[in-house]
Design an enzyme around this catalytic site. Structure first.
Site, mmCIF file in Angstrom:
data_model
loop_
_atom_site.group_PDB
_atom_site.id
_atom_site.type_symbol
_atom_site.label_atom_id
_atom_site.label_comp_id
_atom_site.label_asym_id
_atom_site.label_seq_id
_atom_site.Cartn_x
_atom_site.Cartn_y
_atom_site.Cartn_z
ATOM 1 N N LYS A 1 0.229 9.458 -2.477
ATOM 2 C CA LYS A 1 -0.011 10.480 -1.999
ATOM 3 C C LYS A 1 0.581 11.956 -2.175
ATOM 4 C CE LYS A 1 -0.222 10.751 2.290
ATOM 5 N NZ LYS A 1 0.157 10.464 3.793
ATOM 6 N N CYS B 1 1.165 6.047 1.136
ATOM 7 C CA CYS B 1 2.209 7.244 1.481
ATOM 8 C C CYS B 1 2.621 7.970 0.488
ATOM 9 C CB CYS B 1 2.548 7.418 2.232
ATOM 10 S SG CYS B 1 2.638 4.993 3.548
ATOM 11 N N GLU C 1 -6.302 14.818 3.450
ATOM 12 C CA GLU C 1 -5.686 14.978 2.041
ATOM 13 C C GLU C 1 -5.463 14.779 1.561
ATOM 14 O OE1 GLU C 1 -1.872 12.879 5.168
ATOM 15 O OE2 GLU C 1 -3.064 11.649 3.857
ATOM 16 N N GLU D 1 10.846 27.583 16.756
ATOM 17 C CA GLU D 1 11.189 28.235 17.499
ATOM 18 C C GLU D 1 9.900 28.660 18.772
ATOM 19 O OE1 GLU D 1 12.018 32.723 17.108
ATOM 20 O OE2 GLU D 1 11.903 32.731 15.670
ATOM 21 N N HIS E 1 15.629 31.374 14.913
ATOM 22 C CA HIS E 1 15.462 31.935 14.582
ATOM 23 C C HIS E 1 15.637 32.624 13.614
ATOM 24 C CE1 HIS E 1 13.175 36.438 15.753
ATOM 25 N NE2 HIS E 1 13.830 36.874 14.834
ATOM 26 N N GLY F 1 -12.362 4.087 6.288
ATOM 27 C CA GLY F 1 -11.941 3.441 7.033
ATOM 28 C C GLY F 1 -11.402 2.561 5.878
ATOM 29 N N TYR G 1 -7.191 10.879 8.442
ATOM 30 C CA TYR G 1 -6.407 11.124 7.632
ATOM 31 C C TYR G 1 -6.398 11.317 6.112
ATOM 32 C CZ TYR G 1 -3.301 7.057 7.490
ATOM 33 O OH TYR G 1 -2.936 6.155 6.608
ATOM 34 N N ARG H 1 -11.214 12.516 13.732
ATOM 35 C CA ARG H 1 -11.157 12.131 14.960
ATOM 36 C C ARG H 1 -10.223 11.338 15.802
ATOM 37 N NH1 ARG H 1 -14.333 6.577 16.468
ATOM 38 N NH2 ARG H 1 -13.924 6.352 14.467
ATOM 39 N N THR I 1 0.959 -1.303 -0.282
ATOM 40 C CA THR I 1 -0.518 0.278 -0.101
ATOM 41 C C THR I 1 0.652 1.528 -0.166
ATOM 42 O OG1 THR I 1 -1.315 -1.207 1.445
ATOM 43 C CG2 THR I 1 -2.072 1.071 1.255
ATOM 44 N N CYS I 2 1.427 1.428 0.628
ATOM 45 C CA CYS I 2 2.203 2.386 1.336
ATOM 46 C C CYS I 2 3.230 2.677 -0.063
ATOM 47 C CB CYS I 2 3.583 2.170 2.253
ATOM 48 S SG CYS I 2 5.198 4.025 2.053
HETATM 49 P P1 FAD Z 1 0.987 -3.199 2.675
HETATM 50 O O1 FAD Z 1 1.693 -2.388 2.359
HETATM 51 O O2 FAD Z 1 -0.780 -3.237 2.887
HETATM 52 O O3 FAD Z 1 0.958 -4.824 2.023
HETATM 53 C C1 FAD Z 1 0.219 -5.816 2.336
HETATM 54 C C2 FAD Z 1 0.828 -6.535 0.727
HETATM 55 O O4 FAD Z 1 -0.574 -8.065 0.893
HETATM 56 C C3 FAD Z 1 -0.699 -5.900 -0.640
HETATM 57 O O5 FAD Z 1 1.075 -5.650 -1.644
HETATM 58 C C4 FAD Z 1 -1.284 -6.794 -0.850
HETATM 59 O O6 FAD Z 1 -1.469 -7.074 -2.387
HETATM 60 C C5 FAD Z 1 -1.175 -7.917 -0.339
HETATM 61 N N1 FAD Z 1 -1.725 -9.503 -0.245
HETATM 62 C C6 FAD Z 1 -2.659 -9.552 0.324
HETATM 63 N N2 FAD Z 1 -3.255 -10.715 0.221
HETATM 64 C C7 FAD Z 1 -2.679 -11.240 0.176
HETATM 65 C C8 FAD Z 1 -2.772 -12.300 -0.377
HETATM 66 N N3 FAD Z 1 -3.344 -13.020 0.505
HETATM 67 N N4 FAD Z 1 -1.501 -13.270 -0.615
HETATM 68 C C9 FAD Z 1 -0.657 -12.436 -1.626
HETATM 69 N N5 FAD Z 1 -0.515 -11.099 -1.432
HETATM 70 C C10 FAD Z 1 -1.401 -11.154 -0.465
HETATM 71 N N6 FAD Z 1 1.043 5.589 6.465
HETATM 72 C C11 FAD Z 1 2.125 6.185 7.027
HETATM 73 O O7 FAD Z 1 2.949 5.735 8.078
HETATM 74 N N7 FAD Z 1 2.053 7.760 6.064
HETATM 75 C C12 FAD Z 1 1.302 8.246 5.295
HETATM 76 O O8 FAD Z 1 1.570 9.686 4.915
HETATM 77 C C13 FAD Z 1 0.354 7.249 5.100
HETATM 78 N N8 FAD Z 1 -0.828 7.719 4.341
HETATM 79 C C14 FAD Z 1 -1.460 6.055 3.841
HETATM 80 C C15 FAD Z 1 -2.438 6.984 2.225
HETATM 81 C C16 FAD Z 1 -2.931 5.508 1.648
HETATM 82 C C17 FAD Z 1 -3.733 6.320 0.924
HETATM 83 C C18 FAD Z 1 -2.732 4.714 1.718
HETATM 84 C C19 FAD Z 1 -4.152 3.714 1.825
HETATM 85 C C20 FAD Z 1 -2.563 4.271 3.351
HETATM 86 C C21 FAD Z 1 -1.209 5.301 3.838
HETATM 87 N N9 FAD Z 1 -0.761 4.767 4.804
HETATM 88 C C22 FAD Z 1 0.726 5.691 5.222
HETATM 89 C C23 FAD Z 1 -0.636 3.175 5.265
HETATM 90 C C24 FAD Z 1 -0.127 2.533 5.126
HETATM 91 O O9 FAD Z 1 0.095 2.321 3.983
HETATM 92 C C25 FAD Z 1 -0.024 0.949 5.940
HETATM 93 O O10 FAD Z 1 -0.149 1.254 7.191
HETATM 94 C C26 FAD Z 1 0.943 0.488 5.464
HETATM 95 O O11 FAD Z 1 0.795 -0.009 3.943
HETATM 96 C C27 FAD Z 1 1.004 -0.645 6.311
HETATM 97 O O12 FAD Z 1 1.871 -2.193 5.803
HETATM 98 P P2 FAD Z 1 1.787 -3.930 5.560
HETATM 99 O O13 FAD Z 1 3.078 -4.534 5.320
HETATM 100 O O14 FAD Z 1 0.797 -4.093 6.617
HETATM 101 O O15 FAD Z 1 0.802 -3.873 4.461
#
Ligand code: FAD
Length: 461
Positions: free
Chosen positions: A51, A48, A184, A443, A438, A264, A180, A207, A42-43
Site C-alpha cells: 500500500k 502496509c 487510503e 514548528e 524554522h 472492516g 483508513y 470513525r 498481511t503487512c
Molecule cells: P498477519 O500479518 O495477517 O499474518 C497472519 C498470517 O497467518 C497470514 O500470513 C495468513 O496467511 C496466515 N494464516 C492464517 N490462518 C492460517 C492457518 N490456519 N494456518 C497457517 N497460516 C495461517 N498496519 C499498520 O501498522 N500500518 C499500516 O499502514 C497498515 N496498512 C494496512 C493496509 C492494508 C490494506 C491492510 C489489510 C492492513 C494494514 N495494516 C497496517 C494492518 C496490518 O497489516 C496488520 O495489523 C498486521 O499485519 C497484523 O499482523 P498479524 O501477525 O496479526 O497477522
C-alpha cells in the site's frame, strides 16, 4: 499420533507470528511455524508495505504539477500501472525472502501449510496431514476482509487484496468504507488518475478519529476531486458489459470499472478448531486474551489481529515479542496498548496519538484545546489548494498533553516523534519550552500559544 514434538508451534507467519517465533528460538526453544499463503503476512504481502509503495506512486502526480510554480516545466507525465505493480511485486518477493532467511537463521522450521488444532497440544498440517505436538501454541492468524451482508452482485466486489493486483488502473472506481484502508485506497486511486467515489454508511469518514480531523480530511479529499458520499450504502452491483453499475441506498447509481469494499476485517478464527479445545472468542470476534496474550487455555496464546485489540503491525510485533519473552525468556511482559501513535496514508496524511477531543471530554474535568489550520509553505508557490491542520489536547488540570492530531505532509513521520514526548508524559509547557525549527510545519506544534477553547465539565455532567 504426533510425528514431531516442538516447544512452540506458531500458526501464521505474519508480523506477530514471525517475531514470536524468532525471539522464542533465540531463547533456545524448538520452534515450528506454519504459513498457508506467503511468509510476511498481511503487512508485507497485502497490507502496509505494498500500500505504501502505491501511496508513493500516487503522490508523484502532485509533485509534477507543483513543480511548475517553482520554475520547472515538466512534459505531460505518463503513468504506467503494470510497471508499478511489477516493481512492487519484486520488492514484496525480496521482503518475503528476507523474512524466510531470518527464520532460517534462527533455526525456526517453516512449513508451507494451513495448520489447525487436532487437540489442545496437537496441530495438524492440512497439506500433508502430519500432526505436530507442541508444549505451547501461538495463534497468529491475522484477519481477513469482511464484505458485509449478501447483496446482489457481491461477487463482483474486490477487497484491498485484489486492488493491489489489478491488471489495469480502473478509470472509475467506487469504494465502500470509511476506515483508513478505504480512505487510503481512495487517495491512491485518485492520485493515479482514477475517478473515485467513496461511499460510507456513517455520517463521516474515519470513525474513531477526532471530529476535526475527519472533517478536515473529508474536505481535502473533496478538493482533490474525490466524491465522498456519507450516510449511504451500496445495495446492489449490476454488471453491464465491461462496467459495473453500483446502486446506492438513496436510489442513485454510479457506473464504474471496479467496485471495492473496505468495510472492516474479521479475525481469522474460522475452521481452526478452537471450539473443540476451549479457546474462548471475545464478543468483538477476536480470540479472548489477557494482558500477556494468554487465551482461556493456559498453554495457548494469541497475538495480533486475530485478537482484535489494536490492529496494527507494530502492535502485533510487540505482542509477539512480549509473548516470547514471557513464555520462553522468563521475563513476563505486558504490552501497553495506551497512546499508540498511528497514521493514515491519505493525501494529505493524518498522524494521531492519544485521545480525541470527544474522549478527552469524557475522561477529564478540564480540556484545553489548541488548534491551527494553515497553508503549507510549499503550496504558496505551487498554488495547490490545500491546508494543514494541527490540534493539541491538554489536560487543563495537570497540563499534560493527552492527544495530538495532525493532517498534512509527513504527519505520519511527525507523530512518530511527537509520540515519544506524549508517551513520556510531556506537558504543554514542555512543548512551549522547545525551540522551534524554522521554517517547518512542525514548528507550529511548539508555537501554538493561543487556546482555541477550554472545556469544563459542568456540575450536572
Ligand atoms: P498477519 O500479518 O495477517 O499474518 C497472519 C498470517 O497467518 C497470514 O500470513 C495468513 O496467511 C496466515 N494464516 C492464517 N490462518 C492460517 C492457518 N490456519 N494456518 C497457517 N497460516 C495461517 N498496519 C499498520 O501498522 N500500518 C499500516 O499502514 C497498515 N496498512 C494496512 C493496509 C492494508 C490494506 C491492510 C489489510 C492492513 C494494514 N495494516 C497496517 C494492518 C496490518 O497489516 C496488520 O495489523 C498486521 O499485519 C497484523 O499482523 P498479524 O501477525 O496479526 O497477522
Amino acid at each position: 499420533m504426533a510425528e514431531r514434538d516442538v516447544d512452540l508451534f506458531v500458526i501464521g507467519a505474519g508480523s506477530g507470528g514471525v517475531r514470536a517465533a524468532r525471539i522464542a528460538a533465540s531463547y533456545g526453544a524448538r520452534v515450528m511455524i506454519a504459513e498457508e499463503f506467503r511468509v510476511g503476512g498481511t503487512c508485507v504481502i497485502r497490507g502496509c508495505v505494498p500500500k505504501k509503495l502505491l501511496v508513493y506512486a500516487s503522490r508523484f502526480a502532485d509533485d509534477f504539477e507543483d513543480a511548475a510554480g517553482f520554475g520547472w516545466s515538466v512534459e505531460k507525465p505518463v503513468f504506467h500501472w503494470p510497471t508499478l505493480i511489477a516493481n512492487k511485486d519484486r520488492e514484496i518477493d525480496r521482503l518475503e525472502a528476507a523474512y524466510k532467511s531470518t527464520l532460517e537463521r534462527f533455526k525456526v522450521e517453516l512449513v508451507k501449510s494451513r495448520a489447525i488444532f487436532e487437540d489442545g497440544h496437537t496441530v495438524r498440517l492440512t497439506a500433508s496431514g502430519a500432526c505436530v505436538r507442541a508444549r505451547n501454541i501461538l495463534i497468529a492468524t491475522g484477519a481477513w476482509p469482511h464484505y458485509g451482508p449478501k447483496i446482489p452482485g457481491l461477487e463482483h466486489v474486490i477487497s484491498s487484496n485484489e486492488a493491489l493486483h489489478l491488471e489495469e488502473l480502473p478509470r472509475r472506481i467506487v469504494i465502500q468504507g470509511g476506515g483508513y484502508i478505504a480512505v487510503e485506497f481512495a487517495c491512491i486511486f485518485a492520485g493515479l488518475g482514477s475517478k473515485v467515489t467513496l461511499v460510507y454508511r456513517g455520517e463521516n469518514i474515519l470513525r474513531g478519529f477526532d471530529d476535526d480531523v475527519r472533517e478536515h480530511l473529508r474536505n481535502e479529499m473533496r478538493t482533490r476531486g474525490i466524491t465522498v458520499t456519507c450516510g449511504h450504502t451500496v445495495t446492489a452491483i449490476d454488471k453491464q458489459g465491461d462496467e459495473f453499475v453500483t446502486h446506492l441506498s438513496d436510489q442513485t447509481q454510479i457506473a464504474a470499472d471496479k467496485v471495492m469494499f473496505a468495510i472492516g476485517r474479521r479475525p481469522n478464527v474460522m475452521g481452526l478448531g478452537l471450539d473443540k479445545i476451549g479457546v474462548k472468542i471475545h464478543e468483538h470476534g477476536g480470540i479472548e486474551v489477557d494482558a500477556y496474550s494468554q487465551t482461556s487455555v493456559p498453554h495457548i496464546y494469541a497475538v495480533g489481529d486475530v485478537t482484535n485489540r489494536v490492529n496494527l503491525t507494530p502492535v502485533a510485533i510487540r505482542e509477539g515479542h512480549a509473548f516470547a519473552d514471557t513464555v520462553f525468556g522468563n521475563k513476563p511482559t505486558r504490552v501497553d496498548h495506551a497512546d499508540v501513535p498511528t497514521a493514515v496514508f491519505s493525501e494529505p496524511e493524518v498522524g494521531v496519538i492519544g485521545l480525541t477531543e470527544a474522549q478527552a471530554r469524557e475522561q477529564l474535568e478540564v480540556v484545553d484545546v489548541y488548534k491551527t489550520s494553515f497553508r503549507p509553505m510549499k503550496a504558496t508557490l505551487s498554488g495547490r489548494q490545500t491546508r494543514s491542520f494541527m490540534k493539541i489536547l491538554v489536560d487543563g488540570i495537570s497540563g499534560r498533553v493527552v492527544g495530538c492530531h495532525l493532517v498534512g505532509p509527513d504527519a505520519g513521520e511527525l507523530i512518530q516523534l511527537l509520540g515519544v514526548a506524549v508517551k513520556m508524559g510531556a506537558t504543554k509547557a514542555d512543548l512551549d519550552a522547545t525551540m522551534a525549527v524554522h521554517p517547518t510545519a512542525a514548528e507550529e506544534l511548539v508555537t501554538m500559544r493561543e487556546k482555541a477553547m477550554t472545556w469544563r465539565r459542568q456540575a450536572a455532567e
